[in-house]
Design an enzyme around this catalytic site. Structure first.
Site, PDB file in Angstrom:
ATOM      1  N   LYS A   1       0.826  -1.208   0.000  1.00 61.82           N
ATOM      2  CA  LYS A   1       0.000   0.000   0.000  1.00 61.82           C
ATOM      3  C   LYS A   1       0.867   1.268   0.000  1.00 61.82           C
ATOM      4  O   LYS A   1       0.471   2.290  -0.545  1.00 61.82           O
ATOM      5  CB  LYS A   1      -0.897  -0.023   1.240  1.00 61.82           C
ATOM      6  CG  LYS A   1      -1.932   1.090   1.309  1.00 61.82           C
ATOM      7  CD  LYS A   1      -2.848   0.845   2.486  1.00 61.82           C
ATOM      8  CE  LYS A   1      -3.830   1.957   2.711  1.00 61.82           C
ATOM      9  NZ  LYS A   1      -4.694   1.662   3.870  1.00 61.82           N
TER      10      LYS A   1
ATOM     11  N   GLU B   1     -11.004   6.272   5.229  1.00 60.11           N
ATOM     12  CA  GLU B   1     -11.052   5.394   6.400  1.00 60.11           C
ATOM     13  C   GLU B   1     -11.761   6.018   7.611  1.00 60.11           C
ATOM     14  O   GLU B   1     -12.603   5.354   8.226  1.00 60.11           O
ATOM     15  CB  GLU B   1      -9.627   4.928   6.753  1.00 60.11           C
ATOM     16  CG  GLU B   1      -9.124   3.912   5.731  1.00 60.11           C
ATOM     17  CD  GLU B   1      -7.606   3.766   5.659  1.00 60.11           C
ATOM     18  OE1 GLU B   1      -6.927   4.324   6.548  1.00 60.11           O
ATOM     19  OE2 GLU B   1      -7.112   3.122   4.729  1.00 60.11           O
TER      20      GLU B   1
END
Ligand code: AMP
Length: 616
Positions: A88, A188
C-alpha cells in the site's frame, strides 16, 4: 480542512430491498479485511479459523504459485525477496518517492525511471503496486465467495484520508484487476464513523476525535455531530507512522543491545527480527516482559524499555492531535468522545497518552482492526439500497486549480467544496494565432503554483488561429464521489473538436500535503506580496505589448517628440518590470495610460474617419 457531512435520516434498519451483494474492504498497509452486511448488520468474514485479518503480504513461489495472507507472512523470514509486504505504501508512487524507504524493504523495487511508477521485481517478473494490491483484493473476494457460496462482483474500498488522486485511482484499478467493480472509494475515518453509527440520534450534538494508528499510517480527525449530520472539522496525520515503526524500533533496540551482526546477506535474519519484534510488541500490550531465542540470541525487552522507544512516536501523534484541534479552533475540553481505530491503538501507552491529552477515557468498544471494514460494509449496504435516507458526502481537502500567467495559482474548485462537484472558468490565449494551450493542474492553497502540488498537465490542441484574447477556452473540473478529478478543456468560440492530452503525474509525494495548509498560512503575507508583484508584471507586460503595437500602427502620424516620449515610457516600463517594485510598475502603468490617452484618442479618430471614408 476536510469536512464530511453525513446525513443519517433513518437510522432504522430496513428490510433488504434486493439481493445485490456489495462487500466492504479495508485494504490496509499491514492487514486487510472484508466485511458485508447481512440484514443491515455488518460482519467481518474470517479468512481462516483464527482470524478475519488477512496480512497484506504476498508470497510468489518459484513455480508461479501465489499465496496471500498469514501463509505468505510465514515466508517473510525464509524468502524475503519473494515476499512482498506494505504494498500500500507503493501505491501511486515513483521510485524517486521511495528511495528513502527502499532500505527498509527486504524485496527489490525496480529503479527504471525516476518519474515512473515503481515496480517490484520477484524472480524474473515485474509487478506494479496495482497488481500486488489486486492479489490481496482477489484473496478477500475469494474468501467471501467461499463463505457465501456465490459470486461477488462489487465492492467499496477504503483508503487513508490523505490519499491523492493517483493513489485513489490506483486502488480503484487494483479492484478492477481483481475482478471487482469498485462502487466507491471511502476515506477510512468516514468508514470508522459509520461503523460507530453516530448520528442516528437526531437530537445529539457531539464533538468526536477519531484517532487512527494502524500498521503504517496515522490519522486524526475531529468530527462535529449535530442533528444527525456530522462533519470533519479538521484532519491531521502522518502517512509514515504506525505499528511497523514500533517494530523497527524494537529491532534497532535489539541490534544495539545485543550487538547483532546484520551485514549484507543477512536479510532473512532481519526479517526474523522483524517478526519477533511484532510478537514482542503485541505481547507487551498485556504483559510486562518479552523473551525469545532467535539464532542463538536471547532477545528480551521489557514494557518499560518498549515505552521509552515509542514515546517520541506517540508524542508526534499527540502533536498532530493538537494541530487538528487548532485547525478546528477547539480545545480538548470540547471533545465529547474519542474513538480509537487501528491495531496499534491496542498499545496501552497509546491509549493512555491519547486519553491524557484529551482528558477523558477513550472509546474502543469496536474492535480497532475491524472498525473500518465494518464501516465499508455499511457504506456498501447503503449503496445496495438496503439502508434508505442515508447520504454520504465528502469534501476536497485542498483547493484545485490551474497555473495562469507568471506562475500564479488560479483556483477552480476551492478547498472544502462538497463533492461530487464541478467548477469551471474561461481563459484565453496570450499570443496571436496560438494553436496549443498547456494547462497545468495544481492542488494547494499557495498563490504561486511552485509551492503547490502538481497533479497533471494537459495540452489543448488544434485551437483555430485567432488573435490573442479571442478564443474562449472553458476549463472545467469534475470531481466524482470518490474524489477523483477529471479536467476538460474546450474552445467555445470555434466549437471545433478539441483534443485533450492528459499526462498523469503519478508518484508525487503526498508527504507535504499535511503541511501545505500550514505553509499557506505561514506564508500568506509573502505570497500576497509575490502575487501582487506577478500581477503587476503581467499587467506591465501587456502594456509593453500594447505600446509596441501602438508605435507600429501609428508611427507615421506621430511627431518625433511623441514617438520619443512613447519609446521612453516603453523602455522605463521594461526596466521596472524586470525589477521587483510592484508599486513603481503600477504607477508607471497609470502614468502611461494618462500620457498616452490623447494619442490613443487621436488614433481612434483616425481609424473611425478612415472607416467613414471607406464606407462612402
Ligand atoms: P492495522 O493497520 O489497523 O491492521 O494495524 C496493524 C498494526 O497493529 C500492526 O502494526 C500490528 O502489529 C499492530 N497490532 C495488532 N495487534 C496489536 C496488539 N495487541 N498490540 C500492539 N499492536 C498491535
Amino acid at each position: 480542512m476536510a469536512k464530511i457531512p453525513i446525513s443519517l435520516k433513518e437510522g432504522k434498519i430496513a428490510e433488504p430491498k434486493n439481493d445485490e451483494l456489495i462487500i466492504g474492504i479495508d485494504l490496509g498497509t499491514t492487514n486487510s479485511l472484508v466485511a458485508f452486511a447481512n440484514d443491515n448488520v455488518p460482519k467481518v468474514i474470517k479468512h481462516n479459523e483464527k482470524s478475519a485479518l488477512v496480512p497484506s503480504i504476498i508470497y510468489f513461489d518459484p513455480e508461479g504459485q501465489i499465496i496471500v495472507g498469514a501463509d505468505a507472512k510465514e515466508k517473510l523470514v525464509s524468502e524475503p525477496s519473494r515476499t512482498i509486504y506494505s504494498a500500500k505504501r507503493l501505491m501511486g508512487k515513483s521510485y524517486n518517492d521511495l528511495s528513502a524507504v527502499q532500505e527498509l524493504l527486504a524485496y527489490n523495487i525496480v529503479d527504471t525511471n525516476e518519474e515512473e511508477l515503481v515496480r517490484v521485481k520477484v524472480g524474473d517478473t515485474y509487478y506494479s503496486p496495482i497488481d500486488l494490491s489486486a492479489k490481496i483484493l482477489g484473496e478477500l473476494k475469494r474468501t467471501v465467495e467461499k463463505e457465501l457460496d456465490r459470486e461477488v462482483k462489487k465492492a467499496v474500498i477504503t483508503v487513508p484520508a490523505y490519499f491523492n488522486d493517483a493513489q485513489r485511482q490506483a486502488t480503484r484499478d487494483a479492484g478492477k484487476v481483481a475482478g471487482l467493480e469498485v462502487l466507491r472509494i471511502v476515506n477510512e475515518p468516514t468508514a470508522a464513523s459509520l461503523a460507530y453509527g453516530i448520528g442516528l440520534d437526531a437530537d445529539a450534538e457531539r464533538i468526536i476525535a477519531v484517532y487512527d494508528l494502524g500498521g503504517g499510517t496515522f490519522d486524526v480527525s475531529i468530527l462535529h455531530l449535530q442533528a444527525g449530520v456530522f462533519e470533519v472539522l479538521s484532519t491531521n496525520g502522518d502517512t509514515f507512522l504506525g505499528g511497523d515503526d514500533f517494530d523497527r524500533a524494537i529491532v534497532d533496540f535489539w541490534i544495539d543491545t545485543f550487538k547483532l551482526d546484520i551485514k549484507d546477506g543477512n536479510k532473512s535474519f532481519i526479517q526474523e527480527l522483524r517478526v519477533s519484534a511484532e510478537e514482542a510488541k503485541k505481547a507487551l500490550s498485556t504483559k510486562n516482559e518479552f523473551e525469545k531465542e532467535v539464532n542463538g540470541v536471547d532477545l528480551r525487552i521489557t514494557k518499560q524499555e518498549f515505552e521509552l522507544l515509542i514515546q517520541p512516536m506517540i508524542s508526534k501523534t499527540i502533536n498532530s492531535c493538537e494541530q487538528a484541534l487548532k485547525d478546528a479552533e477547539l480545545t480538548t475540553t470540547k471533545i465529547d468522545e474519542i474513538i480509537m481505530v487501528g491495531g496499534s491503538t491496542r498499545v496501552p501507552l497509546v491509549k493512555e497518552s491519547v486519553s491524557k491529552f484529551f482528558g477523558k477515557a477513550v472509546n474502543d468498544s469496536i474492535n480497532p482492526d475491524e472498525v473500518v471494514a465494518l464501516g465499508a460494509a455499511i457504506q456498501a449496504d447503503i449503496l445496495a439500497g438496503n439502508q434508505k435516507g442515508i447520504l454520504l458526502l465528502d469534501i476536497t481537502p485542498l483547493s484545485l486549480g490551474i497555473e495562469t500567467m507568471g506562475g500564479l495559482m488560479d483556483t477552480i474548485v476551492p478547498r472544502n467544496t462538497k463533492i461530487p462537484s464541478k467548477g469551471n472558468r474561461q481563459y484565453t490565449t496570450s499570443v496571436d494565432g496560438q494553436k496549443n494551450l498547456k494547462i497545468t493542474v495544481y492542488q494547494g492553497e499557495r498563490d504561486l503554483v511552485e509551492h503547490n502540488r502538481k497533479l497533471a498537465e494537459f495540452i489543448l490542441k488544434d485551437i483555430p488561429p485567432m488573435p490573442a484574447g479571442l478564443p474562449k477556452i472553458d476549463i472545467s473540473f469534475i470531481i466524482d464521489a470518490d474524489g477523483v478529478l477529471r479536467v476538460k478543456a474546450k474552445e467555445l468560440r470555434s466549437e471545433t473538436e478539441t483534443s485533450l492530452e492528459i499526462k498523469s503525474q503519478y508518484g508525487i509525494s503526498e508527504e507535504e500535503m499535511a503541511t501545505m495548509l500550514m505553509d499557506s498560512i505561514k506564508n500568506a503575507k509573502s505570497d500576497m506580496h509575490a502575487r501582487g508583484l506577478l500581477e503587476a508584471r503581467n499587467e506591465g507586460n501587456s502594456m509593453i505589448k500594447s505600446l509596441e503595437k501602438f508605435l507600429r500602427d501609428n508611427r507615421e502620424f506621430l511627431s518625433s517628440e511623441q514617438t520619443d516620449m512613447v519609446e521612453n515610457l516603453h523602455q522605463q516600463l521594461i526596466n521596472l518590470v524586470a525589477g521587483d517594485d510592484k508599486n513603481k510598475i503600477l504607477d508607471k502603468i497609470s502614468e502611461i495610460n494618462k500620457v498616452t490617452e490623447p494619442l490613443a484618442n487621436e488614433a481612434l479618430t483616425r481609424i473611425v474617419s478612415k472607416e467613414l471614408i471607406s464606407d462612402k
